[in-house]
Design an enzyme around this catalytic site. Structure first.
Site, short mmCIF file in Angstrom:
data_model
loop_
_atom_site.label_atom_id
_atom_site.label_comp_id
_atom_site.label_asym_id
_atom_site.label_seq_id
_atom_site.Cartn_x
_atom_site.Cartn_y
_atom_site.Cartn_z
N ASP A 1 0.68 -1.11 0.08
CA ASP A 1 -0.10 -0.05 0.20
C ASP A 1 0.76 1.30 0.01
O ASP A 1 1.87 1.25 0.07
CB ASP A 1 -1.02 0.14 1.15
CG ASP A 1 -2.02 -0.95 1.19
OD1 ASP A 1 -2.46 -1.35 -0.07
OD2 ASP A 1 -2.82 -1.16 2.14
N LYS B 1 -3.44 4.10 -2.92
CA LYS B 1 -3.89 5.57 -3.58
C LYS B 1 -2.49 6.29 -3.62
O LYS B 1 -1.62 6.17 -2.92
CB LYS B 1 -4.80 6.18 -2.86
CG LYS B 1 -5.98 5.45 -2.39
CD LYS B 1 -7.16 6.30 -1.66
CE LYS B 1 -8.13 5.44 -0.98
NZ LYS B 1 -8.67 5.95 0.06
N MET C 1 -6.97 9.13 9.60
CA MET C 1 -7.57 9.63 8.27
C MET C 1 -8.41 10.94 8.19
O MET C 1 -9.58 11.19 7.87
CB MET C 1 -8.39 8.73 7.46
CG MET C 1 -7.77 7.42 7.06
SD MET C 1 -8.84 6.10 6.67
CE MET C 1 -9.08 5.24 7.89
N1 SAH Z 1 -3.45 0.43 9.25
C1 SAH Z 1 -2.83 1.71 9.47
C2 SAH Z 1 -4.09 2.73 9.28
C3 SAH Z 1 -4.49 2.75 7.83
S1 SAH Z 1 -5.60 4.29 7.59
C4 SAH Z 1 -2.34 1.61 10.75
O1 SAH Z 1 -2.52 0.45 11.46
O2 SAH Z 1 -1.42 2.55 11.32
C5 SAH Z 1 -4.40 5.34 7.21
C6 SAH Z 1 -4.25 6.62 8.04
O3 SAH Z 1 -3.45 6.18 9.16
C7 SAH Z 1 -3.82 7.88 7.64
O4 SAH Z 1 -4.77 8.67 6.99
C8 SAH Z 1 -3.28 8.31 9.09
O5 SAH Z 1 -4.28 8.96 9.84
C9 SAH Z 1 -2.86 7.09 9.56
N2 SAH Z 1 -1.31 6.86 9.58
C10 SAH Z 1 -0.48 5.90 9.09
N3 SAH Z 1 0.82 5.91 9.10
C11 SAH Z 1 0.90 7.21 9.59
C12 SAH Z 1 1.96 8.00 9.97
N4 SAH Z 1 3.40 7.39 9.69
N5 SAH Z 1 1.97 9.17 10.49
C13 SAH Z 1 0.63 9.70 10.65
N6 SAH Z 1 -0.43 9.02 10.48
C14 SAH Z 1 -0.29 7.77 9.81
#
Ligand code: SAH
Length: 281
Positions: free
Chosen positions: A48, A70, A185
């Site tokens: 992803d 995306k 998000m």
């Molecule tokens: N499965 C992922 C989340 C996916 S949804 C997890 O467990 O972290 C995607 C959202 O995750 C983004 O919009 C943001 O809000 C958050 N996110 C993921 N990686 C991030 C990072 N390095 N820094 C800040 N927010 C992050």
């Protein structure tokens, strides 16, 4: 045990199977050993957008890399297509690594993909990862829980069905019951989100942190308040991916911003000046 032998003790990514694995929030040091092993064994890696290049670069040199995320707001690969690809590759005997940012089962549709594998009778393993709502807060120096501020936390998605906020949430009940709310998000809904929490009874001066690109070299953290958050995010030109944290625990960053301390920030660990009313010790 010698470090190199650790991998021998771990299960192999077998031919014809899929590992649905988390890559953590970005920092290469936060990968799990299982995910690292799978990167070295996989024939096909479907990854992803949130999985950083540094992590992809750990893949075996013969691995086929397929991007499934995306990018720049363009339509994502259809979820059904991704799941189909997993099934097809596994059926042709490939060792398949499905790599997702953070944890595959936290706002990551990992469950949906796993169900398709179950239906198709493909053996699979789920490898958890450090989710952004945990790793990101740790890198910002914000405890997810602290007995002086909160004994409960809510993970929330800012992504509703139709460009708005989720409709299946009782916002008033959430605002009342969860002292700390960690929002995934939420960047492009931040205004709506903050308005909603104000309407539901949270105070305008409640502390908010926004953590962008958490755990990577490009990490940026701003501290603001519920009433100023949307404007401050704009001013600071905060970019995705970002987490929003609403709650008193954000104040504890004053004493715990360990990354800042490495760059010379003076930390203040005197709790009575940080949370004067929080004298529960
Ligand atoms: N499965 C992922 C989340 C996916 S949804 C997890 O467990 O972290 C995607 C959202 O995750 C983004 O919009 C943001 O809000 C958050 N996110 C993921 N990686 C991030 C990072 N390095 N820094 C800040 N927010 C992050």
């Amino acid at each position: 045990m010698k470090i190199n032998n650790i991998f021998d003790k771990l299960p192999d990514l077998e031919e014809g199977t899929v590992w649905l694995a988390g890559a953590g929030p970005g920092n290469i040091g936060l990968l799990s050993l299982l995910t690292l092993k799978a990167l070295g064994q996989a024939d096909v890696i479907i990854y992803d957008a949130l999985v950083g290049q540094e992590i992809i670069d750990l893949a075996h040199k013969n691995a086929v890399l397929e991007y499934a995320g995306k990018r720049g707001g363009k339509a994502s690969a259809l979820q059904a297509d991704i799941s189909e690809r997993l099934v097809e590759h596994a059926r042709t005997g490939k060792r398949v690594l499905r790599l997702k940012g953070g944890d595959p089962l936290v706002f990551g549709r990992g469950g949906e993909e796993a169900r398709i594998l179950v239906k198709a009778n493909i053996p699979f393993r789920i490898v958890p990862g450090i989710t952004a709502g945990i790793g990101g807060l740790a890198y910002a120096g914000i405890p997810l829980t602290d007995r002086h501020t909160n004994s409960a936390v809510t993970f929330l998605t800012g992504h509703g069905e139709d460009g708005g906020l989720s409709k299946d949430i009782d916002w008033d009940a959430l605002a009342k019951s969860s002292p700390v709310i960690v929002i995934y998000m939420a960047l492009n809904r931040i205004e709506l989100m903050c308005e909603q929490f104000l309407k539901s009874g949270r105070l305008p001066n409640e502390t908010v942190a926004v953590i962008s690109k958490a755990t990577t070299d490009a990490q940026v953290v701003i501290e603001t308040t519920l009433s100023n958050a949307a404007e401050d995010v704009r001013k600071a030109e905060i970019v995705a991916p970002a987490m929003i944290v609403l709650g008193e625990n954000v104040k504890l960053r004053t004493g715990l911003d360990w990354l800042g301390a490495m760059e010379g920030k003076i930390l203040n660990a005197d709790l009575s000046s940080i949370i004067p009313q929080g004298k529960k010790q």
